[in-house]
Design a protein around this motif. Structure first.
Motif, PDB file in Angstrom:
ATOM      1  N   ILE A 393      17.153  -8.067  24.112  1.00 15.55           N
ATOM      2  CA  ILE A 393      15.961  -7.215  24.260  1.00 15.55           C
ATOM      3  C   ILE A 393      15.689  -6.391  22.992  1.00 15.55           C
ATOM      4  O   ILE A 393      14.543  -6.257  22.577  1.00 15.55           O
ATOM      5  N   VAL A 397      12.021  -5.844  21.255  1.00 17.62           N
ATOM      6  CA  VAL A 397      11.388  -4.528  21.049  1.00 17.62           C
ATOM      7  C   VAL A 397      11.003  -4.372  19.571  1.00 17.62           C
ATOM      8  O   VAL A 397       9.907  -3.918  19.238  1.00 17.62           O
ATOM      9  N   LYS A 398      11.940  -4.806  18.718  1.00 19.23           N
ATOM     10  CA  LYS A 398      11.696  -4.690  17.273  1.00 19.23           C
ATOM     11  C   LYS A 398      10.495  -5.551  16.860  1.00 19.23           C
ATOM     12  O   LYS A 398       9.603  -5.111  16.142  1.00 19.23           O
ATOM     13  N   LYS A 401       7.262  -4.126  17.953  1.00 20.24           N
ATOM     14  CA  LYS A 401       6.900  -2.998  17.094  1.00 20.24           C
ATOM     15  C   LYS A 401       6.292  -3.484  15.772  1.00 20.24           C
ATOM     16  O   LYS A 401       5.300  -2.927  15.292  1.00 20.24           O
ATOM     17  N   SER A 406       3.852  -1.608  21.715  1.00 17.53           N
ATOM     18  CA  SER A 406       5.055  -1.132  22.402  1.00 17.53           C
ATOM     19  C   SER A 406       5.543  -2.228  23.345  1.00 17.53           C
ATOM     20  O   SER A 406       4.846  -3.213  23.591  1.00 17.53           O
ATOM     21  N   PHE A 407       6.736  -1.995  23.893  1.00 19.79           N
ATOM     22  CA  PHE A 407       7.355  -3.036  24.715  1.00 19.79           C
ATOM     23  C   PHE A 407       7.690  -2.493  26.103  1.00 19.79           C
ATOM     24  O   PHE A 407       8.213  -1.387  26.256  1.00 19.79           O
ATOM     25  N   LEU A 469      19.289  -0.092  23.454  1.00 24.90           N
ATOM     26  CA  LEU A 469      18.466  -0.089  22.243  1.00 24.90           C
ATOM     27  C   LEU A 469      18.956   0.931  21.238  1.00 24.90           C
ATOM     28  O   LEU A 469      19.447   1.992  21.622  1.00 24.90           O
ATOM     29  N   SER A 474      13.087   7.192  25.776  1.00 21.50           N
ATOM     30  CA  SER A 474      11.909   6.428  26.179  1.00 21.50           C
ATOM     31  C   SER A 474      10.716   6.663  25.254  1.00 21.50           C
ATOM     32  O   SER A 474       9.588   6.395  25.612  1.00 21.50           O
ATOM     33  N   ILE A 479      12.211   0.965  24.943  1.00 21.67           N
ATOM     34  CA  ILE A 479      11.419   0.375  26.025  1.00 21.67           C
ATOM     35  C   ILE A 479      10.544   1.515  26.552  1.00 21.67           C
ATOM     36  O   ILE A 479      11.043   2.559  26.934  1.00 21.67           O
ATOM     37  N   ARG A 480       9.240   1.306  26.546  1.00 22.43           N
ATOM     38  CA  ARG A 480       8.356   2.422  26.895  1.00 22.43           C
ATOM     39  C   ARG A 480       7.811   2.316  28.315  1.00 22.43           C
ATOM     40  O   ARG A 480       7.214   3.265  28.832  1.00 22.43           O
TER      41      ARG A 480
END
Ligand code: GLA
Length: 745
Positions: A393, A397-398, A401, A406-407, A469, A474, A479-480
């Motif tokens: 994950i 996420v990277k 970005k 966002s993820f 992460l 958050s 992870i948002r």
């Protein structure tokens, strides 16, 4: 003698009069002292204690102007008189002289199943009034709470139950509220549901007897019925006129609303947790807090009631109501379980191209021994599938970005597939009957959230994801967003943890869930979370104090969504209603689908590759316009102008707080040939002000053909004459911006 006797008589008369006056005075003091008034700006509920110390409702209606009038309200008597049979006890108990459905039933340790609750005291602190009632024979205490939200005209009710008995005491019923009404006729609107058919509004006249709207599904509690109702007092519910009671229960589990018209034609409305299959063992000294019931009494129809509820949600209830919301691209209907890193990274590019804020990775990313290739395996094993997403994950996420988005990620942490390492390791964590054949809903079972170890596990699902992460927490780079799903009702009802106290299961499950959500909220206050449940199987207002939004339905056919959104908008704010553009009903144009999603919290769940250049361009522009106008779209001042239930059109309008900005959404569904098209009158504007009307969100290269486009009108004209925003065309939609202007033309 005569004189004397006359004087004597005068003296006797005076004494008698003084005596009478004194008694009248003390009696009215008694009445005033025992009169409890619960008031919002427009509504008043008056409770009074009768001579038998029983608490009764003497009034519920429009707020009375003079406090002195309260003593004129007639007092219901205890005892077997006709007015008692009519029964207006505020919290009627089982087994006494009220013959109808009670709110409260307690089985004492000695087996006595009755109780009589008498008034002890009351007090008001801030906006909360509490009234303490006691049984004089048994150490049982019930405190009724009434919290008012004066500006929004909402009243919240709940009760707290306690006992000090030795031995086992069970609660048979524990409603939150009983309300009484007297009107010539009563009409109920309920919100029937099923998968892909959420919030189907249905109305009926309530006649003698009972109508119950309830749920017994436990986890996916609202799959078949939603926890909302409207009652038209005197006439069927109308949009802008008439008296309407609107109510909802804040409880992410089994609920029950009972509407009973008694033989005096009084309507009794009981709201609370469903006590069915839930006789609750209450331990000595423990407080049992019922669910919160919220209601409003509008005398300007359901429209006014909806604006009150939406304002209340935005001001007091919805999690992160003041914060922004993220537009998103979801991959569920695009890829289903069939994706890998390469595909996902390409989709991040599509999200960037669209201009949305977030990419949401759906189901299918977890499980190794039993990888989640379909819905038969893997639930419970929340480790990333290594051969599908080898870099995990954090890599996704990277990459998201890097693409400027966002993820977010999908989880269903309350559930387990029997084909999972979790089920193998902890069979005792699963709700299932030890001795019978197991019944599966979507091939899965529900974890036993009554068990604190299971609560830790469920919290751990979120916590480990967030902690894995480099950017913990958050905020940005983490992870948002979580889509928290819950696809199964509780089946095979038996909690290994509760053992002989199975009656506590449905209630303790929900409490266990709240304990987990409390922890998530405390540790990750910036995390956005979508409440999802196989579509809209979870949709209650308490749930939304933890979640920032909810998934209204898996049905994203825009025509169906017009009805579903119309239904949810009765209570829910647009900011919380996730509305995605998908491929459902491809007979409709992309514009029509986007224009429907524009009304809620907009997202996309579609492959951009399948879209024409113009369609893609339309989506990009619409997202820009949505971001520009979101404060108006999310305003609680909603005016439902034309109902899809009444014809082949739907028009709704939002107005911002200071009436400077408004949006009209107009949809033609399948109008009949030659249908008479009349102007639609707008609402909620400033009559004195001038407004410029402009159709926005046009397909590339198209002009507006609305005759009102680019014209200036007074608010008065718009509200009295209206605009022609509907037509006799099939599947056409318009988004029209109305902005206050100083220029005449
Ligand atoms: C539920 C949800 C869908 C999707 C699937 C994934 O049905 O409502 O949006 O997330 O689960 O399995």
């Amino acid at each position: 003698m005569y004189l004397c006797s006359r004087n004597h008589k005068k003296h006797k008369d005076m004494t008698k009069r003084t005596f009478l006056l004194f008694h009248l005075f003390t009696f009215s003091l008694f009445i005033l002292a025992q009169t409890i008034s619960i008031e919002t700006e427009h509504t008043q509920m008056v409770l009074r204690v009768n001579q038998q110390k029983r608490l009764c409702q003497t009034y519920l209606g429009e707020r009375l102007s003079a406090q002195t009038d309260l003593s004129q309200l007639s007092m219901p008597q205890a005892g077997l008189s006709s007015s008692c049979i009519k029964g207006l006890e505020a919290y009627p108990v089982m087994g006494t002289e009220d013959y109808y459905e009670p709110t409260f039933e307690i089985h004492h340790a000695d087996g006595n199943p009755t109780s009589v609750l008498k008034y002890v005291s009351h007090s008001t602190t801030g906006n909360v009034t509490s009234i303490s009632l006691k049984d004089e024979l048994y150490p049982v205490e019930v405190t009724l709470y009434y919290k008012v939200f004066p500006e929004e005209d909402i009243i919240q009710q709940w009760a707290e139950i306690r006992h000090e008995e030795k031995g086992k005491v069970y609660l048979g019923r524990y409603a939150s509220s009983m309300l009484y009404f007297e009107a010539p006729k009563y009409f109920l609107t309920e919100f029937a549901s099923d998968w892909a058919k959420e919030m189907q509004m249905q109305s009926q006249e309530l006649q003698f007897g009972k109508k119950i709207v309830d749920s017994r599904l436990g986890a996916r509690a609202n799959m078949m019925a939603q926890p909302f109702f409207e009652v038209g007092l005197g006439e069927p519910v109308r949009e802008n006129e008439g008296t309407v009671l609107m109510g909802t229960l804040g409880w992410t589990g089994n609920f029950r609303f009972t509407f009973e018209v008694d033989n005096q034609h009084v309507l009794r409305v009981i709201s609370g947790i469903n006590h069915d299959a839930s006789t609750y063992l209450l331990r000595k000294g423990e407080a049992f807090r019922t669910a919160d019931f919220y209601f409003t009494l509008s005398n300007k129809g359901a429209g006014e009631g909806s604006r009150r509820f939406q304002r209340w949600m935005m001001n007091h209830q919805l999690h992160k109501a003041d914060a922004d919301r993220m537009t998103l691209l979801n991959n569920w209907e695009n890829t289903y379980f069939d994706f890998d890193e390469e595909k996902l990274v390409a989709l991040f590019g599509e999200a960037k191209d669209l201009g949305v804020d977030l990419f949401l990775l759906d189901d299918g990313w977890f499980g190794n021994k039993y990888p989640r290739k379909n819905d038969h395996a893997g639930l419970g094993d929340w480790q990333v599938t290594k051969d599908k997403l080898p870099q995990g994950i954090p890599y996704l996420v990277k990459k998201a970005k890097e693409n400027g988005v966002s993820f977010g990620i999908w989880i269903e942490p309350e559930m387990v597939n029997p084909k999972s390492e979790l089920a193998e390791k902890h069979p005792d964590w699963i709700i299932q009957l030890p001795s019978r054949e197991t019944y599966y809903f979507r091939n899965q079972l529900v974890l036993d959230l009554c068990n604190p170890k299971v609560q830790d596990f469920v919290f751990g699902v979120v916590d480990s994801l967030m902690q894995a992460l480099p950017q913990r927490g958050s905020g940005e780079g983490a992870i948002r967003f979580l889509k928290w799903d819950c696809n199964s009702p509780i089946t095979n009802i038996y909690s290994p943890y509760l053992k002989e106290n199975q009656g506590n299961l449905y209630v303790d499950y929900v409490r266990g869930l709240y304990k987990v959500l409390d922890r998530v909220q405390a540790k990750y206050p910036d995390l956005y979370m979508m409440m999802c449940s196989g579509g809209g199987g979870r949709s209650d207002v308490k749930g939304l104090s933890y979640f920032t939004e909810f998934w209204c339905s898996d049905n994203t056919d825009p025509i169906e969504r017009l009805f579903i959104q119309w239904g949810y908008s009765q209570f829910m704010p647009a900011k919380a209603m996730c509305a995605h553009v998908t491929e459902w009903n491809r007979r409709t144009s992309i514009k029509f689908r986007v224009d429907v999603a524009f009304q809620g919290k907009m997202g996309f769940d579609i492959s951009l590759k399948g879209l024409s250049d113009d369609d893609r361009q339309y989506c990009r522009e619409a997202i820009k316009e949505y971001k520009r106008l979101k404060d108006v779209v999310w305003s609680p001042y909603l005016y439902r102008l034309v109902s899809p239930y009444e014809g082949q059109h739907c028009v709704v309008q939002r107005v911002n707080d200071d009436k400077t900005h408004s949006i009209v959404f107009a949809y033609d569904i399948h109008p009949r040939y030659g249908e008479l098209i009349l102007p639609t009158r707008l609402q909620g504007l400033d009559a004195e002000a001038k407004y410029r009307v402009k159709e926005i969100c046009l397909m590339p290269g198209r002009q507006s053909w609305l005759s009102c486009n680019e014209k200036v009108y007074t608010g008065d004209y718009l509200m009295k004459v209206g605009l022609k925003v509907t037509s006799s065309n099939d599947l056409v939609s318009h988004i029209i911006e109305i902005s206050k202007t100083d220029t005449a033309d």
